[in-house]
Design an enzyme around this catalytic site. Structure first.
Site, short mmCIF file in Angstrom:
data_model
loop_
_atom_site.label_atom_id
_atom_site.label_comp_id
_atom_site.label_asym_id
_atom_site.label_seq_id
_atom_site.Cartn_x
_atom_site.Cartn_y
_atom_site.Cartn_z
N LYS A 215 0.82 -1.21 0.00
CA LYS A 215 0.00 0.00 0.00
C LYS A 215 0.86 1.28 0.00
CE LYS A 215 -3.98 -2.15 2.25
NZ LYS A 215 -4.92 -2.03 3.40
N PHE B 1 -15.53 3.17 6.89
CA PHE B 1 -14.16 3.51 6.50
C PHE B 1 -13.95 3.55 4.99
CE2 PHE B 1 -14.29 -1.11 7.24
CZ PHE B 1 -13.83 -1.59 6.01
N THR C 240 -5.10 -7.21 10.85
CA THR C 240 -5.37 -5.93 10.19
C THR C 240 -4.87 -4.76 11.03
OG1 THR C 240 -7.32 -6.88 9.13
CG2 THR C 240 -7.19 -4.49 9.19
N HIS D 10 -2.11 -5.47 1.48
CA HIS D 10 -3.41 -6.12 1.25
C HIS D 10 -3.14 -7.51 0.72
CE1 HIS D 10 -7.46 -6.83 -0.44
NE2 HIS D 10 -6.79 -7.43 -1.41
#
Length: 141
Positions: free
Chosen positions: A11, A59, A93, A117
């Site tokens: 990411k 989110f 997470t 991810h």
């Protein structure tokens, strides 16, 4: 054991912090092979389509904005139990809950900026791989 493929995304936070090489090394050390790789910057439209499963979650907008905020590295990882192995390497997470030595424990800033991810099932892996790669862009190693 049959070889399988999974999608991994490094990411924007991890790319910006120059963790690309260290993350890829962890995948390779765990026996996963890179079958396809590219760096790209997602548009908001691409990010919203990729994460459409979360569109009703609070989110979602922040996730779309974050994932389109800078370059990402998208990879197809291949190997025995690639999906489970990748998920184990990533960790929880929330990096505060991730086991020491996992990618998120070592490289993530927060739950929303959590470095990586990974596909969560064989069905989503197939969909996610095809979202980013044409079949002829994937090399079987």
């Amino acid at each position: 054991m049959a070889s399988e493929q999974t999608l991994s995304i490094i990411k924007p936070d991890a790319v910006q912090n120059n963790y690309i090489g260290e993350i890829i090394s962890r995948f390779e050390q765990a026996g996963l092979k890179i079958a396809a790789i590219k760096m790209t910057t997602l548009t908001k439209d691409q990010a919203s389509k990729f994460y459409a499963i979360h569109k009703d979650r609070p989110f979602y907008n922040d996730l779309v904005n974050f994932m389109s905020s800078g370059p990402v590295v998208v990879m197809v990882l291949e190997g025995n139990q690639a999906i489970a192995k990748n998920r184990e390497l990533m960790g929880a997470t929330d990096p505060k809950k991730a086991e020491k030595g996992t990618l998120r424990a070592d490289f993530a800033e927060s739950m929303s900026r959590n470095a990586v991810h990974g596909s969560d099932s064989s069905e989503t892996a197939e969909e996610e791989v095809l979202f980013f790669f044409k079949p002829d862009e994937i090399t079987h190693r």
